[in-house]
Design a protein around this motif. Sequence first.
Motif, PDB file in Angstrom:
ATOM      1  N   ALA A  78       0.833  -1.205   0.000  1.00 62.16           N
ATOM      2  CA  ALA A  78       0.000   0.000   0.000  1.00 62.16           C
ATOM      3  C   ALA A  78       0.866   1.253   0.000  1.00 62.16           C
ATOM      4  O   ALA A  78       0.585   2.227  -0.719  1.00 62.16           O
ATOM      5  N   PHE A  79       1.901   1.245   0.794  1.00 62.14           N
ATOM      6  CA  PHE A  79       2.819   2.382   0.918  1.00 62.14           C
ATOM      7  C   PHE A  79       3.463   2.709  -0.429  1.00 62.14           C
ATOM      8  O   PHE A  79       3.539   3.877  -0.842  1.00 62.14           O
ATOM      9  N   ILE A  80       3.929   1.688  -1.120  1.00 65.66           N
ATOM     10  CA  ILE A  80       4.598   1.895  -2.412  1.00 65.66           C
ATOM     11  C   ILE A  80       3.603   2.392  -3.462  1.00 65.66           C
ATOM     12  O   ILE A  80       3.899   3.310  -4.233  1.00 65.66           O
ATOM     13  N   ALA A  81       2.421   1.790  -3.495  1.00 67.20           N
ATOM     14  CA  ALA A  81       1.400   2.230  -4.454  1.00 67.20           C
ATOM     15  C   ALA A  81       0.991   3.671  -4.199  1.00 67.20           C
ATOM     16  O   ALA A  81       0.820   4.465  -5.132  1.00 67.20           O
ATOM     17  N   ALA A  82       0.832   4.035  -2.925  1.00 67.63           N
ATOM     18  CA  ALA A  82       0.453   5.404  -2.580  1.00 67.63           C
ATOM     19  C   ALA A  82       1.530   6.398  -3.007  1.00 67.63           C
ATOM     20  O   ALA A  82       1.223   7.482  -3.522  1.00 67.63           O
ATOM     21  N   GLY A  83       2.781   6.030  -2.802  1.00 65.75           N
ATOM     22  CA  GLY A  83       3.873   6.910  -3.219  1.00 65.75           C
ATOM     23  C   GLY A  83       3.878   7.139  -4.711  1.00 65.75           C
ATOM     24  O   GLY A  83       4.098   8.272  -5.180  1.00 65.75           O
ATOM     25  N   GLU A  84       3.623   6.076  -5.475  1.00 63.79           N
ATOM     26  CA  GLU A  84       3.570   6.229  -6.934  1.00 63.79           C
ATOM     27  C   GLU A  84       2.406   7.123  -7.351  1.00 63.79           C
ATOM     28  O   GLU A  84       2.548   7.986  -8.230  1.00 63.79           O
ATOM     29  N   ALA A  85       1.244   6.929  -6.716  1.00 61.81           N
ATOM     30  CA  ALA A  85       0.072   7.732  -7.070  1.00 61.81           C
ATOM     31  C   ALA A  85       0.295   9.206  -6.772  1.00 61.81           C
ATOM     32  O   ALA A  85      -0.069  10.079  -7.576  1.00 61.81           O
ATOM     33  N   LEU A  86       0.895   9.514  -5.628  1.00 56.50           N
ATOM     34  CA  LEU A  86       1.172  10.914  -5.289  1.00 56.50           C
ATOM     35  C   LEU A  86       2.162  11.536  -6.274  1.00 56.50           C
ATOM     36  O   LEU A  86       1.969  12.661  -6.744  1.00 56.50           O
ATOM     37  N   LYS A  87       3.220  10.803  -6.579  1.00 55.69           N
ATOM     38  CA  LYS A  87       4.203  11.314  -7.533  1.00 55.69           C
ATOM     39  C   LYS A  87       3.585  11.511  -8.911  1.00 55.69           C
ATOM     40  O   LYS A  87       3.810  12.522  -9.579  1.00 55.69           O
ATOM     41  N   GLY A 139      -4.854  -2.559  10.907  1.00 53.75           N
ATOM     42  CA  GLY A 139      -5.132  -2.112   9.551  1.00 53.75           C
ATOM     43  C   GLY A 139      -4.850  -0.650   9.299  1.00 53.75           C
ATOM     44  O   GLY A 139      -4.289  -0.273   8.257  1.00 53.75           O
ATOM     45  N   ASN A 140      -5.214   0.231  10.242  1.00 56.85           N
ATOM     46  CA  ASN A 140      -5.119   1.665   9.981  1.00 56.85           C
ATOM     47  C   ASN A 140      -3.681   2.182   9.980  1.00 56.85           C
ATOM     48  O   ASN A 140      -3.420   3.299   9.525  1.00 56.85           O
ATOM     49  N   VAL A 141      -2.736   1.379  10.485  1.00 58.21           N
ATOM     50  CA  VAL A 141      -1.349   1.841  10.507  1.00 58.21           C
ATOM     51  C   VAL A 141      -0.772   1.935   9.091  1.00 58.21           C
ATOM     52  O   VAL A 141       0.173   2.682   8.857  1.00 58.21           O
ATOM     53  N   ALA A 142      -1.343   1.211   8.147  1.00 61.17           N
ATOM     54  CA  ALA A 142      -0.908   1.377   6.752  1.00 61.17           C
ATOM     55  C   ALA A 142      -1.126   2.827   6.311  1.00 61.17           C
ATOM     56  O   ALA A 142      -0.236   3.464   5.732  1.00 61.17           O
ATOM     57  N   ALA A 143      -2.314   3.370   6.591  1.00 64.63           N
ATOM     58  CA  ALA A 143      -2.595   4.772   6.255  1.00 64.63           C
ATOM     59  C   ALA A 143      -1.728   5.706   7.081  1.00 64.63           C
ATOM     60  O   ALA A 143      -1.266   6.749   6.586  1.00 64.63           O
TER      61      ALA A 143
END
Length: 413
Positions: A78-87, A139-143
């Motif tokens: 999730a962390f990696i996908a979120a970083g790509e989406a923000l970039k 679960g919420n620690v991913a966010a």
Amino acid sequence: MANEKLVITGMGAVTPIGVGVQAYWESLIGGVCGVGPITRFDASALPVQIAAELKDFDPAAYMPKSLARTMDPFMQYAFIAAGEALKDSGLIVETESERIGIVMGTAMNGITTVAQTQQSFDSGDTHRVGPRFVPMVIGNVAAAQIAIAHGIHGPSFTLNTACSAGGDALMTAAMLLRSGEADAVLAVGGESILCPIVVSGLSQAKALSRRNEDPQHACRPFDLERDGFVIGEGGGAVLLETEEHARKRGGKVKAVLAGYANTNDGYHVTAPEPTGAGASACMRRALTRAGMQPADIDYINAHGTSTPLGDRAETQAIKSVFGDRVTAPPVSATKSATGHLMGAGGLTEVIACVQAIQNGVLPPTLHLDTPDPACDLDYIPNQAREARIRTAMSNSLGFGGQNSSIIVSKYER
């Protein structure tokens, strides 16, 4: 806010067939299948020994090793996908961090860390559990990890709506924008459930394919010989904004979130309602929200897990809304390539819909060799297909009777 257009400006994907949206998409339309023997642990004693794993994946290539050690795999993806989406979006977080939100979707949180820790504890390999254990399984620690890394201070929610969690995260993001609580929201999904207790449990429930001798052809949605789904793992992320916000900051719009809906079958904990009534109601609600008719949908990315009951019920649901093979749009099940990404699936499959709209190509349903007479729509068998589409629907259907339908369309200013 209530009627303002909502737009997608960034996307990120971590899948068994590619890390990064472009790699994922190229493999999807190229017919690559990510299913193989389980290597994460010794599965030789289990009735199911196959899965769609992330192969040769090194989280240190995307984040500091010290950070990766504090995360369960579902969080890493999730962390990696979120970083790509923000970039990808070009959004500058620092200037408006309190107006940016996160909605995380996952089915089983940090179940692999729980299983591994319990096994070590029971075997005597360890006599104490470290302080990182609890934050790695919540679960919420991913966010929270995404928020900490990027300085995001707006609303944050985590959903556990089983296999519809990714689609539901996108719907919840839309609700936050419509209510004025945020101007941009990251909808994120992550999942990794590859551990013996989950594989064993789903095996005993007869939910998984047992085609251990031929893993590449195990996931075969809508095929007469299908015998269950294949566990996958990965992450997906979509940045959703109001059109006004995206235009003011000069963001490049990829697609419009035109419609969304959620319903519950109210029928059974694991089995779908046989006629697909809950799923069809969900699709109709999404169409109504989008102000569209069934004929406006050019492509459907089906939930299509490859289970005997599920594929049949979803086919009935689609037919009840869109009609027979002549009137219904083409349908494909990309889980045939990626396996079932659970909470991440809804978002990676929406990304596939956006890519299909932008590139004019429909991804195929792999391994559809013997059509099931009860599944008689156009499922785009085995080969990608060029097509001009403006609007696509993505369905996600989960345990507990959860149904999610998302509609995306071509952006016109």
